[in-house]
Design a protein around this motif. Structure first.
Motif, PDB file in Angstrom:
ATOM      1  N   SER A 151       7.497   4.087  -9.743  1.00  0.00           N
ATOM      2  CA  SER A 151       8.823   4.692 -10.189  1.00  0.00           C
ATOM      3  C   SER A 151       8.892   6.117 -10.100  1.00  0.00           C
ATOM      4  CB  SER A 151       8.714   4.599 -11.918  1.00  0.00           C
ATOM      5  OG  SER A 151       7.556   5.154 -12.547  1.00  0.00           O
ATOM      6  N   ARG A 152       7.703   6.858  -9.674  1.00  0.00           N
ATOM      7  CA  ARG A 152       7.709   8.324  -9.441  1.00  0.00           C
ATOM      8  C   ARG A 152       7.611   8.394  -7.530  1.00  0.00           C
ATOM      9  NH1 ARG A 152       5.706   7.545 -14.147  1.00  0.00           N
ATOM     10  NH2 ARG A 152       5.709   9.250 -15.657  1.00  0.00           N
ATOM     11  N   ASP A 153       8.303   7.436  -7.087  1.00  0.00           N
ATOM     12  CA  ASP A 153       8.316   7.540  -5.636  1.00  0.00           C
ATOM     13  C   ASP A 153       6.976   7.683  -4.668  1.00  0.00           C
ATOM     14  OD1 ASP A 153      11.201   7.590  -5.879  1.00  0.00           O
ATOM     15  OD2 ASP A 153      11.292   9.700  -5.851  1.00  0.00           O
ATOM     16  N   GLY A 154       6.039   6.858  -5.513  1.00  0.00           N
ATOM     17  CA  GLY A 154       4.608   6.930  -4.815  1.00  0.00           C
ATOM     18  C   GLY A 154       4.623   6.328  -3.369  1.00  0.00           C
ATOM     19  N   LEU A 155       5.451   5.129  -3.343  1.00  0.00           N
ATOM     20  CA  LEU A 155       5.404   4.510  -2.024  1.00  0.00           C
ATOM     21  C   LEU A 155       5.863   5.334  -0.977  1.00  0.00           C
ATOM     22  CD1 LEU A 155       6.633   0.857  -3.337  1.00  0.00           C
ATOM     23  CD2 LEU A 155       4.423   1.449  -1.945  1.00  0.00           C
ATOM     24  N   GLN A 156       6.812   6.064  -1.232  1.00  0.00           N
ATOM     25  CA  GLN A 156       7.475   7.000  -0.149  1.00  0.00           C
ATOM     26  C   GLN A 156       6.424   8.060   0.110  1.00  0.00           C
ATOM     27  OE1 GLN A 156       9.094   5.754  -2.799  1.00  0.00           O
ATOM     28  NE2 GLN A 156      11.149   5.141  -2.396  1.00  0.00           N
ATOM     29  N   ARG A 157       5.778   8.638  -0.972  1.00  0.00           N
ATOM     30  CA  ARG A 157       4.739   9.513  -0.426  1.00  0.00           C
ATOM     31  C   ARG A 157       3.632   9.073   0.315  1.00  0.00           C
ATOM     32  NH1 ARG A 157       4.124  13.264  -6.132  1.00  0.00           N
ATOM     33  NH2 ARG A 157       6.307  13.415  -6.662  1.00  0.00           N
ATOM     34  N   LEU A 158       3.298   7.743   0.172  1.00  0.00           N
ATOM     35  CA  LEU A 158       2.208   7.331   0.801  1.00  0.00           C
ATOM     36  C   LEU A 158       2.793   6.831   2.429  1.00  0.00           C
ATOM     37  CD1 LEU A 158       0.628   4.703  -1.832  1.00  0.00           C
ATOM     38  CD2 LEU A 158      -0.504   6.546  -0.809  1.00  0.00           C
ATOM     39  N   GLY A 159       3.969   6.139   2.339  1.00  0.00           N
ATOM     40  CA  GLY A 159       4.678   6.161   3.597  1.00  0.00           C
ATOM     41  C   GLY A 159       4.735   7.233   4.349  1.00  0.00           C
ATOM     42  N   LEU A 210      -0.287  -1.151   0.398  1.00  0.00           N
ATOM     43  CA  LEU A 210      -0.494  -2.836   0.417  1.00  0.00           C
ATOM     44  C   LEU A 210      -0.685  -3.103  -0.876  1.00  0.00           C
ATOM     45  CD1 LEU A 210      -2.616  -3.407   3.581  1.00  0.00           C
ATOM     46  CD2 LEU A 210      -0.308  -4.410   3.193  1.00  0.00           C
ATOM     47  N   GLU A 211      -1.586  -2.546  -1.577  1.00  0.00           N
ATOM     48  CA  GLU A 211      -1.867  -2.943  -3.189  1.00  0.00           C
ATOM     49  C   GLU A 211      -0.620  -2.948  -3.936  1.00  0.00           C
ATOM     50  OE1 GLU A 211      -4.170  -4.506  -4.219  1.00  0.00           O
ATOM     51  OE2 GLU A 211      -6.121  -4.040  -2.633  1.00  0.00           O
ATOM     52  N   LEU A 212       0.042  -1.986  -3.816  1.00  0.00           N
ATOM     53  CA  LEU A 212       1.323  -1.652  -4.683  1.00  0.00           C
ATOM     54  C   LEU A 212       2.346  -2.564  -4.027  1.00  0.00           C
ATOM     55  CD1 LEU A 212       1.398   2.302  -4.500  1.00  0.00           C
ATOM     56  CD2 LEU A 212       0.722   1.033  -6.403  1.00  0.00           C
ATOM     57  N   MET A 213       2.412  -2.831  -2.700  1.00  0.00           N
ATOM     58  CA  MET A 213       3.692  -3.672  -2.289  1.00  0.00           C
ATOM     59  C   MET A 213       3.476  -5.168  -3.100  1.00  0.00           C
ATOM     60  SD  MET A 213       5.997  -2.117  -0.994  1.00  0.00           S
ATOM     61  CE  MET A 213       6.897  -3.599  -0.134  1.00  0.00           C
ATOM     62  N   GLU A 214       2.179  -5.490  -3.098  1.00  0.00           N
ATOM     63  CA  GLU A 214       1.841  -6.820  -3.384  1.00  0.00           C
ATOM     64  C   GLU A 214       2.074  -7.251  -4.781  1.00  0.00           C
ATOM     65  OE1 GLU A 214      -2.314  -7.728  -1.853  1.00  0.00           O
ATOM     66  OE2 GLU A 214      -1.550  -7.685   0.114  1.00  0.00           O
ATOM     67  N   HIS A 215       2.352  -6.328  -5.494  1.00  0.00           N
ATOM     68  CA  HIS A 215       3.046  -6.683  -6.959  1.00  0.00           C
ATOM     69  C   HIS A 215       4.462  -7.218  -6.836  1.00  0.00           C
ATOM     70  CE1 HIS A 215      -0.510  -4.942  -9.088  1.00  0.00           C
ATOM     71  NE2 HIS A 215      -0.326  -3.772  -8.422  1.00  0.00           N
TER      72      HIS A 215
END
Length: 607
Positions: free
Chosen positions: A122-130, A151-156
């Motif tokens: 919800s805090r754009d963590g995936l974008q920052r990791l990307g 990967l761990e976040l996406m697998e949810h």
């Protein structure tokens, strides 16, 4: 006094503090429980804290999962997931490499937790990791940690893989295709591309076009088991996403590059134990290999196809015209057709026109393929099978064509050809990686087994279904042993004759009924002498009653009767002629025949 059911005794710990032993009332709101725990340690703002399990993935306790807390559980007080997510994402912007490394490590540790993952995403963590992954400033540990956290976040499943950008996927592809890359990065990059391929057809096509098969072969041939497994995972994902025609071309190319031999020698028979994940991917690869047979299995024979008619004629000629002689040279067309139809009947087809037998799907043309393969690659065994059975006149002949058609159906069922792959199965058979044309070779072994079993059962045409049931059991039991080669399969299946199948069936039935339990066996052994005595007595009584027999003359006529019985003293047999329609004579009216004593002794011994 026992505590109420909704109260559990647990421990709560915090760094640099003495642990608390508390009685947690599950009916009390979690916010109230946190307030009490914080008050005990003189902590203010309890809303800034949360409870976690102290072991495993340090899962956050919520109202939804609090029932997982049991008596004796150990919890720890930590920062609330929203504040922790904010803190860690802020740490990713830090210029210090060491600080970013510690932040990513902590992120990887907490990312499997759903509650924490929701706050990060919800805090754009995936974008920052990307961004870290796409920039590729560090191709070592930092990149590996960022990939793992991503990967761990996406697998949810909260974010679709289809939302990933093409530049991002291409960057991950670059990591897979690089020659000099950190050993911890490429398995994670392969794992990410596998998920993309399985979840997004469009991005899967991008991965297929950007990752050459030769590159995957390079990864499969390294001695890094984790890298091998992830490369195999991406390979099977690409094969699953391909059309039937593309899949065939891909597998043909891989087989030309000796992938089958490498898998058999260096993965299946590796010194290191085969992991569950690799076993699953080998199962999928086997299913995809065998799945190439499905189109033939689903296609009936076309009676107007010149090629298929010629194949049928080749099958007939291999059995009855091995020298390639022309059928019925000099005969009329009608006579030649009659001879041809008769030979197809001898070959075991149910109809004089064999095309009618092969219209059934399954097995369709796959049955014809199997018969042709057998006739061409085992010509001696084929001719022996056909000629041996076609020359019999006692209804004990085993029909080759009918048996082949039904056996092909049976093999397709046992190997689940045409069925979708299981997501968890691991039951691949090393035998299918031991040689080319493994399915047709398996058929060659199986059809000879069927003929052998037919003879052992002294079967007739009426017993056809019974024979197929026994053959199914023989094949299923042997396949379950997962023989490592076809020769080993041949040895094991031939060591399972009809008599052994019957014995195994009886043993299993007795186990199911519980009749092999020690108390029952003990009682049976105790009663055995008495039962054997009753059986012997009953047999002697039946011998004393006597029986009428037909008397066969030298001309094989059976127009006279004779009567035979055991004497009352059980020492001699007595017999004599009897007129048709008269009652059996009494033992006193019959002469004694002492030369039958040895036969009687044998009978009594048998009893």
């Amino acid at each position: 006094m026992a505590p109420p059911r909704n109260v559990v005794k647990i421990a709560v710990q915090m760094r640099d503090a003495i642990p608390q032993l508390i009685r947690l009332d599950q009916a009390k709101p979690l916010a109230a429980v946190l307030k009490e725990v914080c008050d005990a340690w003189s902590l203010v703002h309890s809303e800034r804290y949360a409870l976690q399990f102290a072991d495993g993935h340090r899962k956050y306790i919520t109202e939804n999962n609090r029932t997982e807390i049991k008596n004796g559980s150990i919890l720890c007080l930590s920062t609330a997931p929203d504040l922790e997510a904010e803190r860690l994402l802020g740490g990713l912007q830090c210029g210090s490499r060491e600080r970013r490394r510690e932040t990513l490590q902590h992120l990887v540790l907490l990312a499997p937790d759903m509650t924490f993952a929701q706050e990060v995403i919800s805090r754009d963590g995936l974008q920052r990791l990307g961004t870290i992954i796409e920039d590729g400033d560090d191709l070592g540990e930092l990149l590996a940690l960022a990939l793992r956290a991503f990967l761990e976040l996406m697998e949810h499943g909260m974010v679709s893989w289809e939302t990933l950008s093409i530049p991002f996927v291409r960057k991950v592809v670059c990591y897979v295709n690089m020659n000099l890359m950190d050993a911890s990065v490429q398995p994670l990059a392969l794992r990410l591309l596998e998920s993309v391929t399985l979840s997004s057809p469009a991005l899967g096509q991008l991965v297929k076009s950007e990752v050459p098969l030769d590159r995957l072969l390079v990864h499969l041939q390294v001695m890094n088991q984790q890298l091998q497994t992830k490369a195999m995972a991406l390979l099977t994902a690409l094969l699953q996403g391909a059309s039937s025609t593309e899949r065939k071309h891909m597998l043909d190319y891989l087989w030309q590059r000796n992938l089958r031999q490498f898998i058999y020698k260096n993965i299946i028979h590796s010194a290191a134990p085969l992991g569950d994940e690799m076993a699953h991917h080998l199962y999928v690869l086997q299913a995809l290999m065998l799945g190439l047979l499905e189109p033939r299995m689903r296609t009936p024979l076309d009676p107007y196809s010149q090629e298929q008619r010629e194949q049928l004629q080749a099958l007939r000629q291999a059995a009855f015209d091995p020298e390639g002689e022309s059928l019925g040279t000099g005969l009329s067309a009608d006579r030649r057709r009659s001879l041809c139809a008769r030979e197809f009947r001898k070959l075991g087809f149910s109809n004089s026109n064999p095309a009618q037998d092969l219209e059934r799907v399954p097995p369709g043309l796959l049955a014809l393929d199997n018969m042709l393969y057998f006739s061409r690659h085992a010509p001696s065994a084929y001719s022996r099978f056909v000629l041996e059975n076609s020359s019999r006149e006692d209804k004990h002949e085993c029909p080759f064509a009918r048996s082949s058609i039904q056996l092909t159906v049976l093999l397709c069922e046992l190997l689940r050809i045409g069925e979708p792959c299981s997501e968890t199965a691991q039951d691949f058979s090393p035998m299918f990686f031991s040689q080319d044309q493994s399915f047709h070779e398996l058929f060659c072994v199986s059809i000879q087994l069927l003929n052998k079993t037919w003879k052992e059962m002294r079967a007739t045409q009426e017993d056809f279904d019974k024979v197929m049931q026994v053959v199914r059991e023989q094949l299923a039991r042997t396949l379950a042993l997962k023989p490592s080669s076809l020769e080993l399969f041949r040895t094991k299946v031939n060591a399972l004759p009809y008599g052994e199948v019957l014995r195994l069936r009886q043993t299993e039935r007795l186990h199911q009924e519980g009749t092999l339990a020690p108390p029952i066996l003990e009682l049976r052994e105790k009663l055995k002498p008495e039962l054997m005595g009753l059986i012997r007595q009953q047999r002697l009584l039946r011998l004393c009653e006597g029986t009428l027999f037909r008397k066969i003359s030298s001309r094989r006529r059976q127009d006279k009767l004779w009567f035979c019985c055991l004497s009352p003293n059980h020492k001699v047999l007595q017999y004599g002629d009897v007129e048709e329609g008269s009652s059996p004579p009494t033992p006193e009216s019959l002469p004694e025949q002492p030369f039958f004593l040895q036969s009687l002794w044998l009978i009594s011994r048998h009893c």
